[in-house]
Design a protein around this motif. Structure first.
Motif, PDB file in Angstrom:
ATOM      1  N   GLY A  88      41.373  25.819 -27.344  1.00  0.00           N
ATOM      2  CA  GLY A  88      42.028  27.342 -26.776  1.00  0.00           C
ATOM      3  C   GLY A  88      41.485  27.598 -25.405  1.00  0.00           C
ATOM      4  O   GLY A  88      41.321  28.216 -24.964  1.00  0.00           O
ATOM      5  N   THR A  89      40.697  25.644 -25.313  1.00  0.00           N
ATOM      6  CA  THR A  89      39.898  26.222 -23.623  1.00  0.00           C
ATOM      7  C   THR A  89      41.203  25.775 -22.531  1.00  0.00           C
ATOM      8  O   THR A  89      42.153  24.480 -23.153  1.00  0.00           O
ATOM      9  CB  THR A  89      39.324  24.685 -23.231  1.00  0.00           C
ATOM     10  N   LEU A  90      40.594  26.088 -21.561  1.00  0.00           N
ATOM     11  CA  LEU A  90      41.376  26.199 -20.150  1.00  0.00           C
ATOM     12  C   LEU A  90      41.267  25.235 -19.068  1.00  0.00           C
ATOM     13  O   LEU A  90      40.071  24.998 -19.140  1.00  0.00           O
ATOM     14  CB  LEU A  90      41.621  27.386 -19.672  1.00  0.00           C
ATOM     15  N   TRP A  91      42.042  23.812 -18.858  1.00  0.00           N
ATOM     16  CA  TRP A  91      42.236  22.927 -17.908  1.00  0.00           C
ATOM     17  C   TRP A  91      42.596  23.620 -16.870  1.00  0.00           C
ATOM     18  O   TRP A  91      43.813  24.051 -16.842  1.00  0.00           O
ATOM     19  CB  TRP A  91      42.426  21.728 -19.019  1.00  0.00           C
ATOM     20  N   ALA A  92      42.752  22.426 -15.265  1.00  0.00           N
ATOM     21  CA  ALA A  92      43.161  22.938 -14.288  1.00  0.00           C
ATOM     22  C   ALA A  92      42.670  22.355 -13.651  1.00  0.00           C
ATOM     23  O   ALA A  92      41.923  20.756 -13.381  1.00  0.00           O
ATOM     24  CB  ALA A  92      43.060  24.446 -13.698  1.00  0.00           C
ATOM     25  N   TRP A  93      43.519  21.742 -12.086  1.00  0.00           N
ATOM     26  CA  TRP A  93      43.674  20.472 -11.463  1.00  0.00           C
ATOM     27  C   TRP A  93      44.529  20.476  -9.921  1.00  0.00           C
ATOM     28  O   TRP A  93      45.772  21.007 -10.446  1.00  0.00           O
ATOM     29  CB  TRP A  93      43.840  18.692 -11.882  1.00  0.00           C
ATOM     30  N   GLN A 100      42.647  29.753  -6.697  1.00  0.00           N
ATOM     31  CA  GLN A 100      44.180  29.668  -8.270  1.00  0.00           C
ATOM     32  C   GLN A 100      43.383  28.110  -9.394  1.00  0.00           C
ATOM     33  O   GLN A 100      43.915  28.971 -10.205  1.00  0.00           O
ATOM     34  CB  GLN A 100      45.044  29.210  -7.473  1.00  0.00           C
ATOM     35  N   LEU A 101      42.010  27.410  -8.681  1.00  0.00           N
ATOM     36  CA  LEU A 101      42.368  26.631 -10.063  1.00  0.00           C
ATOM     37  C   LEU A 101      41.015  27.028 -11.637  1.00  0.00           C
ATOM     38  O   LEU A 101      41.310  27.178 -11.953  1.00  0.00           O
ATOM     39  CB  LEU A 101      41.822  25.116  -9.559  1.00  0.00           C
ATOM     40  N   GLY A 102      40.981  28.768 -10.010  1.00  0.00           N
ATOM     41  CA  GLY A 102      40.059  29.084 -10.841  1.00  0.00           C
ATOM     42  C   GLY A 102      38.216  28.613 -11.560  1.00  0.00           C
ATOM     43  O   GLY A 102      37.925  29.523 -12.325  1.00  0.00           O
ATOM     44  N   ASP A 103      37.543  28.260 -10.523  1.00  0.00           N
ATOM     45  CA  ASP A 103      36.709  27.270 -11.114  1.00  0.00           C
ATOM     46  C   ASP A 103      35.575  27.782  -9.618  1.00  0.00           C
ATOM     47  O   ASP A 103      34.194  27.179 -10.105  1.00  0.00           O
ATOM     48  CB  ASP A 103      36.641  25.414 -10.724  1.00  0.00           C
ATOM     49  N   GLY A 104      36.025  28.541  -9.575  1.00  0.00           N
ATOM     50  CA  GLY A 104      34.585  29.696  -8.436  1.00  0.00           C
ATOM     51  C   GLY A 104      34.801  28.776  -7.607  1.00  0.00           C
ATOM     52  O   GLY A 104      34.014  28.722  -6.461  1.00  0.00           O
ATOM     53  N   THR A 105      35.458  28.049  -6.741  1.00  0.00           N
ATOM     54  CA  THR A 105      35.493  27.400  -6.029  1.00  0.00           C
ATOM     55  C   THR A 105      36.267  27.150  -4.941  1.00  0.00           C
ATOM     56  O   THR A 105      37.662  27.528  -5.514  1.00  0.00           O
ATOM     57  CB  THR A 105      35.300  25.489  -6.023  1.00  0.00           C
TER      58      THR A 105
END
Length: 156
Positions: A88-93, A100-105
């Motif tokens: 259930g974890t979400l990953w982005a790149w 838009q990656l949602g990592d706060g940067t």
């Protein structure tokens, strides 16, 4: 007879190997897919790391991304990539110029990067500069560019 059996076995084996894909998503210029063994694969344009292999080199054939075998869902868009693992974890790149990656940067990522610690992501939809996702509890989340109110939070 033995030759015919050998040929039929090779044909069957080839068919089984050709049907090893579980799911896939086609973005603007790249594609992502998961094989039935849970491995993540990508191909196409790799500008700012769309493929997630740690490089910016394009690939005209599927390449395995990392060594994990617990990927469940993939989502490719015009500039970035997302995936949900079986836990259930979400990953982005990929491209992150609008957050838009949602990592706060706004830092581009060329390898899959986990977003937070939540383990209840269900689905995700993305456009070029914003993202919307649903958790298994039914809550709706959105992040990225909000210049036209596309995040749906009553602001621009």
């Amino acid at each position: 007879m033995k030759t015919k059996m050998t040929f039929l076995m090779l044909l069957l084996l080839g068919q089984l190997q050709a049907q090893c894909w579980l799911t896939m998503s086609a973005g603007g210029t790249h594609s992502l897919a998961i094989k039935t063994d849970g491995s993540l694969w990508a191909w196409g344009d790799n500008y700012v790391g769309y493929l997630g292999d740690g490089t910016n080199l394009n690939s005209n054939q599927p390449i395995q991304i990392g060594n994990d075998h617990d990927w469940a869902k993939v989502y490719a868009a015009a500039g970035s990539s997302f995936a949900i693992k079986t836990n259930g974890t979400l990953w982005a790149w990929g491209y992150n110029g609008e957050g838009q990656l949602g990592d706060g940067t706004t830092t581009d990522r060329n390898i899959p990067t986990q977003l937070g610690t939540a383990t209840n992501w269900h689905s995700i939809a993305q456009a070029y500069s914003h993202v919307a996702a649903i958790k298994t509890d039914g809550t709706l989340w959105a992040w990225g560019n909000n210049s036209a109110g596309q995040l749906g939070d009553g602001t621009v």
